[in-house]
Design an enzyme around this catalytic site. Structure first.
Site, PDB file in Angstrom:
ATOM      1  N   LYS A  54       0.486  -1.356  -0.283  1.00  0.00           N
ATOM      2  CA  LYS A  54       0.078   0.350   0.221  1.00  0.00           C
ATOM      3  C   LYS A  54       0.900   1.430   0.337  1.00  0.00           C
ATOM      4  O   LYS A  54       0.771   2.095  -0.757  1.00  0.00           O
ATOM      5  CB  LYS A  54      -1.190   0.044   1.415  1.00  0.00           C
ATOM      6  CG  LYS A  54      -2.044  -1.247   0.826  1.00  0.00           C
ATOM      7  CD  LYS A  54      -2.810  -1.047   2.055  1.00  0.00           C
ATOM      8  CE  LYS A  54      -3.703  -1.857   2.199  1.00  0.00           C
ATOM      9  NZ  LYS A  54      -4.171  -2.841   3.147  1.00  0.00           N
ATOM     10  N   GLN A  98      -4.819  -1.054   9.887  1.00  0.00           N
ATOM     11  CA  GLN A  98      -5.190  -2.583   8.741  1.00  0.00           C
ATOM     12  C   GLN A  98      -5.676  -4.050   9.553  1.00  0.00           C
ATOM     13  O   GLN A  98      -5.228  -4.116  11.032  1.00  0.00           O
ATOM     14  CB  GLN A  98      -3.241  -3.253   9.005  1.00  0.00           C
ATOM     15  CG  GLN A  98      -3.398  -4.427   7.991  1.00  0.00           C
ATOM     16  CD  GLN A  98      -3.701  -4.758   6.687  1.00  0.00           C
ATOM     17  OE1 GLN A  98      -3.145  -3.443   5.917  1.00  0.00           O
ATOM     18  NE2 GLN A  98      -4.545  -5.207   6.658  1.00  0.00           N
ATOM     19  N   ASP A 121     -11.899   2.983   3.736  1.00  0.00           N
ATOM     20  CA  ASP A 121     -12.062   1.167   3.488  1.00  0.00           C
ATOM     21  C   ASP A 121     -13.718   1.507   3.493  1.00  0.00           C
ATOM     22  O   ASP A 121     -14.124   0.501   2.830  1.00  0.00           O
ATOM     23  CB  ASP A 121     -11.740   0.766   4.673  1.00  0.00           C
ATOM     24  CG  ASP A 121     -10.484  -0.203   4.327  1.00  0.00           C
ATOM     25  OD1 ASP A 121      -9.961  -0.291   3.035  1.00  0.00           O
ATOM     26  OD2 ASP A 121      -9.806  -0.273   5.651  1.00  0.00           O
TER      27      ASP A 121
END
Ligand code: NDP
Length: 290
Positions: A54, A98, A121
């Site tokens: 990422k 995460q 997200d």
């Protein structure tokens, strides 16, 4: 029939190129560099790989990439305080924690603390509500990737029948919301669905997000169906292991008109869509404060 194999890597590369172009134009116009903050708690090796990728891809498209590696024994209070600090930081436009988190941490409480405007997200209940009420801002990355592929391949989904196998908050439910918003007729299947094979055979579009290796077989499919395989399962293969999806690729490819492989299908789309969401958040935050 031998299905066309959808190249998710190439698709994702196009999205990243588009985000890089848009990011450069946004920086030129506003002087703002989008910032993506990723928090990793503990040392899970798979999570470390994801976070590294990422970071690399965020920098490649022109973002500032901020990584926070916290020890596995980080307390809930300390993690919430970190999120709160990033919420208030004007250089940060997207925040990602995460998953999975170590067991002593309450993931829902942490995700719900991320301000919805930086929730890249799309997991915050406010963003879930925005998606289901037709005003999405951040859309969960994996379903967003699937819907971009479907739009590209099939165009208008009105009148199509779709089945989403799996009803998780991360993939299945948001996928169903996107298909519904695109005017498909949607079945959401799960572990208690009766006669799943028959339900699949009715569908023009099959999205498998189950976590069961090669569950969906070719004889479950309507001839000509488009099949997107979200599953990532590691299975034993002799003395090695290999990745397979939730769809039995060889038999499905005989019946479908198009299918995503595993690996190289939906997987690469997820980070590309995260970058897309981060830029969208930066633009929305700028518009809010302008
Ligand atoms: P979850 O475990 O959260 O959800 C799985 C869903 O599948 C549940 O709704 C469950 O039903 C349903 N299910 C389980 N067994 C069956 C069955 N035999 N028949 C029908 N439905 C069944 O998984 P996720 O949604 O998080 O992930 C699904 C898969 O996608 C995993 O392989 C994961 O690794 C992969 N994934 C891939 C990503 C990518 O970037 N490509 C990103 C995210 C996930 P019930 O609700 O009744 O329990």
């Amino acid at each position: 029939m031998s299905a066309e194999i959808i190249d998710g890597k190439a698709f994702a590369a196009n999205i990243r190129a588009e985000v890089a172009r848009d990011c450069a134009a946004f920086r030129e116009k506003t002087g703002i560099q989008p910032g993506l903050a990723v928090i990793l708690v503990g040392n899970d090796p798979a999570s470390e790989v994801y976070v590294r990728n990422k970071g690399i891809q965020a920098k490649e498209v022109g973002f500032a990439s901020l990584e926070y590696k916290l020890p596995a024994d980080t307390s809930q209070e300390a993690l919430l305080a970190k999120v709160a600090a990033l919420n208030a930081d004007p250089k940060v436009h997207g925040i990602l924690v995460q998953l999975p988190l170590p067991k002593h941490l309450d993931a829902d409480a942490v995700l719900n603390t991320i301000t919805p405007d930086k929730d890249v997200d799309g997991f915050h209940p406010v963003n879930v509500g925005r998606l289901w009420t037709g005003n999405p801002v951040s859309i969960p990355c994996t379903p967003l990737g699937c819907s971009l592929i479907l739009r590209d391949r099939l165009g208008d989904l009105a009148g199509k029948r779709a089945i989403v196998i799996g009803r998780s908050n991360i993939v299945g439910k948001p996928m169903a919301a996107l298909l519904l918003a695109a005017n498909a007729t949607v079945t959401i299947a799960h572990s208690r669905t009766a006669d799943l094979a028959a339900r699949c055979r009715e569908a023009d579009i099959v999205i498998a997000a189950v976590g069961k290796p090669e569950l969906v077989r070719g004889d479950w499919l309507k001839p000509g169906a488009t099949v997107l395989d979200v599953g990532i399962n590691r299975i034993a293969d002799g003395d090695k292991t290999r990745l397979v999806g939730d769809v039995h690729f060889a038999s499905a490819a005989e019946v479908a008109s198009a299918i995503t492989p595993v690996p190289g299908g939906i997987g690469p789309m997820t980070i590309a869509c995260l970058l897309r969401n981060t830029l969208a958040c930066a633009k929305a935050l700028h518009a809010l404060h302008d």
